[in-house]
Design a protein around this motif. Sequence first.
Motif, PDB file in Angstrom:
ATOM      1  N   VAL A 152       0.845  -1.203   0.000  1.00  0.00           N
ATOM      2  CA  VAL A 152       0.000   0.000   0.000  1.00  0.00           C
ATOM      3  C   VAL A 152       0.875   1.246   0.000  1.00  0.00           C
ATOM      4  O   VAL A 152       0.592   2.216  -0.716  1.00  0.00           O
ATOM      5  CB  VAL A 152      -0.952  -0.019   1.218  1.00  0.00           C
ATOM      6  N   ARG A 153       1.946   1.210   0.769  1.00  0.00           N
ATOM      7  CA  ARG A 153       2.860   2.361   0.829  1.00  0.00           C
ATOM      8  C   ARG A 153       3.512   2.613  -0.529  1.00  0.00           C
ATOM      9  O   ARG A 153       3.655   3.757  -0.961  1.00  0.00           O
ATOM     10  CB  ARG A 153       3.910   2.079   1.896  1.00  0.00           C
ATOM     11  N   VAL A 154       3.890   1.538  -1.224  1.00  0.00           N
ATOM     12  CA  VAL A 154       4.495   1.677  -2.559  1.00  0.00           C
ATOM     13  C   VAL A 154       3.474   2.226  -3.549  1.00  0.00           C
ATOM     14  O   VAL A 154       3.788   3.123  -4.338  1.00  0.00           O
ATOM     15  CB  VAL A 154       5.060   0.323  -3.045  1.00  0.00           C
ATOM     16  N   MET A 155       2.247   1.724  -3.489  1.00  0.00           N
ATOM     17  CA  MET A 155       1.219   2.215  -4.409  1.00  0.00           C
ATOM     18  C   MET A 155       0.920   3.694  -4.175  1.00  0.00           C
ATOM     19  O   MET A 155       0.745   4.452  -5.123  1.00  0.00           O
ATOM     20  CB  MET A 155      -0.060   1.389  -4.264  1.00  0.00           C
ATOM     21  N   ARG A 156       0.887   4.106  -2.910  1.00  0.00           N
ATOM     22  CA  ARG A 156       0.658   5.527  -2.619  1.00  0.00           C
ATOM     23  C   ARG A 156       1.810   6.390  -3.116  1.00  0.00           C
ATOM     24  O   ARG A 156       1.598   7.480  -3.650  1.00  0.00           O
ATOM     25  CB  ARG A 156       0.469   5.729  -1.123  1.00  0.00           C
ATOM     26  N   LEU A 157       3.033   5.916  -2.923  1.00  0.00           N
ATOM     27  CA  LEU A 157       4.194   6.658  -3.407  1.00  0.00           C
ATOM     28  C   LEU A 157       4.128   6.803  -4.926  1.00  0.00           C
ATOM     29  O   LEU A 157       4.373   7.882  -5.472  1.00  0.00           O
ATOM     30  CB  LEU A 157       5.491   5.966  -2.994  1.00  0.00           C
ATOM     31  N   TYR A 158       3.769   5.737  -5.623  1.00  0.00           N
ATOM     32  CA  TYR A 158       3.662   5.775  -7.083  1.00  0.00           C
ATOM     33  C   TYR A 158       2.585   6.766  -7.518  1.00  0.00           C
ATOM     34  O   TYR A 158       2.804   7.620  -8.374  1.00  0.00           O
ATOM     35  CB  TYR A 158       3.356   4.375  -7.611  1.00  0.00           C
ATOM     36  N   ARG A 159       1.426   6.682  -6.889  1.00  0.00           N
ATOM     37  CA  ARG A 159       0.323   7.578  -7.256  1.00  0.00           C
ATOM     38  C   ARG A 159       0.669   9.037  -6.973  1.00  0.00           C
ATOM     39  O   ARG A 159       0.422   9.918  -7.799  1.00  0.00           O
ATOM     40  CB  ARG A 159      -0.942   7.170  -6.514  1.00  0.00           C
ATOM     41  N   HIS A 160       1.265   9.305  -5.814  1.00  0.00           N
ATOM     42  CA  HIS A 160       1.621  10.674  -5.479  1.00  0.00           C
ATOM     43  C   HIS A 160       2.724  11.209  -6.389  1.00  0.00           C
ATOM     44  O   HIS A 160       2.735  12.397  -6.716  1.00  0.00           O
ATOM     45  CB  HIS A 160       2.049  10.785  -4.017  1.00  0.00           C
ATOM     46  N   SER A 161       3.636  10.340  -6.805  1.00  0.00           N
ATOM     47  CA  SER A 161       4.682  10.805  -7.720  1.00  0.00           C
ATOM     48  C   SER A 161       4.092  11.161  -9.080  1.00  0.00           C
ATOM     49  O   SER A 161       4.509  12.142  -9.709  1.00  0.00           O
ATOM     50  CB  SER A 161       5.787   9.763  -7.858  1.00  0.00           C
ATOM     51  N   LEU A 162       3.105  10.401  -9.541  1.00  0.00           N
ATOM     52  CA  LEU A 162       2.442  10.747 -10.805  1.00  0.00           C
ATOM     53  C   LEU A 162       1.670  12.058 -10.675  1.00  0.00           C
ATOM     54  O   LEU A 162       1.720  12.913 -11.567  1.00  0.00           O
ATOM     55  CB  LEU A 162       1.501   9.626 -11.237  1.00  0.00           C
ATOM     56  N   LYS A 163       0.962  12.236  -9.572  1.00  0.00           N
ATOM     57  CA  LYS A 163       0.219  13.480  -9.372  1.00  0.00           C
ATOM     58  C   LYS A 163       1.153  14.672  -9.257  1.00  0.00           C
ATOM     59  O   LYS A 163       0.854  15.757  -9.750  1.00  0.00           O
ATOM     60  CB  LYS A 163      -0.658  13.371  -8.125  1.00  0.00           C
ATOM     61  N   GLN A 164       2.293  14.463  -8.585  1.00  0.00           N
ATOM     62  CA  GLN A 164       3.273  15.537  -8.447  1.00  0.00           C
ATOM     63  C   GLN A 164       3.819  15.930  -9.819  1.00  0.00           C
ATOM     64  O   GLN A 164       4.047  17.107 -10.091  1.00  0.00           O
ATOM     65  CB  GLN A 164       4.403  15.059  -7.537  1.00  0.00           C
ATOM     66  N   MET A 165       4.001  14.957 -10.693  1.00  0.00           N
ATOM     67  CA  MET A 165       4.506  15.237 -12.035  1.00  0.00           C
ATOM     68  C   MET A 165       3.528  16.099 -12.814  1.00  0.00           C
ATOM     69  O   MET A 165       3.933  16.956 -13.612  1.00  0.00           O
ATOM     70  CB  MET A 165       4.768  13.916 -12.767  1.00  0.00           C
ATOM     71  N   MET A 166       2.235  15.936 -12.559  1.00  0.00           N
ATOM     72  CA  MET A 166       1.227  16.744 -13.255  1.00  0.00           C
ATOM     73  C   MET A 166       1.359  18.223 -12.901  1.00  0.00           C
ATOM     74  O   MET A 166       0.979  19.084 -13.681  1.00  0.00           O
ATOM     75  CB  MET A 166      -0.178  16.260 -12.885  1.00  0.00           C
ATOM     76  N   SER A 167       1.913  18.535 -11.732  1.00  0.00           N
ATOM     77  CA  SER A 167       2.083  19.934 -11.338  1.00  0.00           C
ATOM     78  C   SER A 167       3.298  20.562 -12.007  1.00  0.00           C
ATOM     79  O   SER A 167       3.347  21.779 -12.163  1.00  0.00           O
ATOM     80  CB  SER A 167       2.246  20.038  -9.816  1.00  0.00           C
ATOM     81  N   TRP A 168       4.280  19.754 -12.380  1.00  0.00           N
ATOM     82  CA  TRP A 168       5.519  20.308 -12.927  1.00  0.00           C
ATOM     83  C   TRP A 168       5.497  20.481 -14.438  1.00  0.00           C
ATOM     84  O   TRP A 168       6.206  21.323 -14.970  1.00  0.00           O
ATOM     85  CB  TRP A 168       6.706  19.423 -12.538  1.00  0.00           C
ATOM     86  N   ALA A 169       4.741  19.687 -15.150  1.00  0.00           N
ATOM     87  CA  ALA A 169       4.742  19.763 -16.613  1.00  0.00           C
ATOM     88  C   ALA A 169       3.364  20.171 -17.119  1.00  0.00           C
ATOM     89  O   ALA A 169       2.341  19.843 -16.522  1.00  0.00           O
ATOM     90  CB  ALA A 169       5.140  18.418 -17.204  1.00  0.00           C
ATOM     91  N   ILE A 170       3.373  20.877 -18.260  1.00  0.00           N
ATOM     92  CA  ILE A 170       2.115  21.333 -18.852  1.00  0.00           C
ATOM     93  C   ILE A 170       1.763  20.488 -20.074  1.00  0.00           C
ATOM     94  O   ILE A 170       0.628  20.070 -20.243  1.00  0.00           O
ATOM     95  CB  ILE A 170       2.208  22.822 -19.238  1.00  0.00           C
TER      96      ILE A 170
END
Length: 130
Positions: free
Chosen positions: A32-50
């Motif tokens: 669960v911790r790995v899945m959350r890290l993966y999901r949050h990293s993808l969401k974080q990427m959405m903030s950095w790139a347009i």
Amino acid sequence: FRRRKDGWVLEEEATRRSDNMAGTEALLAHRVRVMRLYRHSLKQMMSWAIQRSLIYEEFKNIRSQFEANANVPTLGEATRLVEAGEKFLAEKTHPDPYIVPYYYGGSSYHRNPPFPKEISMHRDFGREGH
């Protein structure tokens, strides 16, 4: 001996089973911790790139990093990798993250509030029955 529904079990076997269950729970918590890290990293990427093309390339890079560490032999080493990933993600947090417009804090949140109850809407134009 311990009593079970289908019979008696040796104390050693019961201890082994409880240790196995504890290991299973730890493994599930880690997944669960790995899945959350993966999901949050993808969401974080959405903030950095347009641009979507850049986002998809970074998604592939993130996915390849997770897949490269998928078969780590010990849970302790895997936990250290997740902690390092969480630390890296915390360091790279966007100062002004993207928020979906209609979510709380978004630009369109409560933009169009509902009409007051005193105002009625007539949808049958021309046939209002004055």
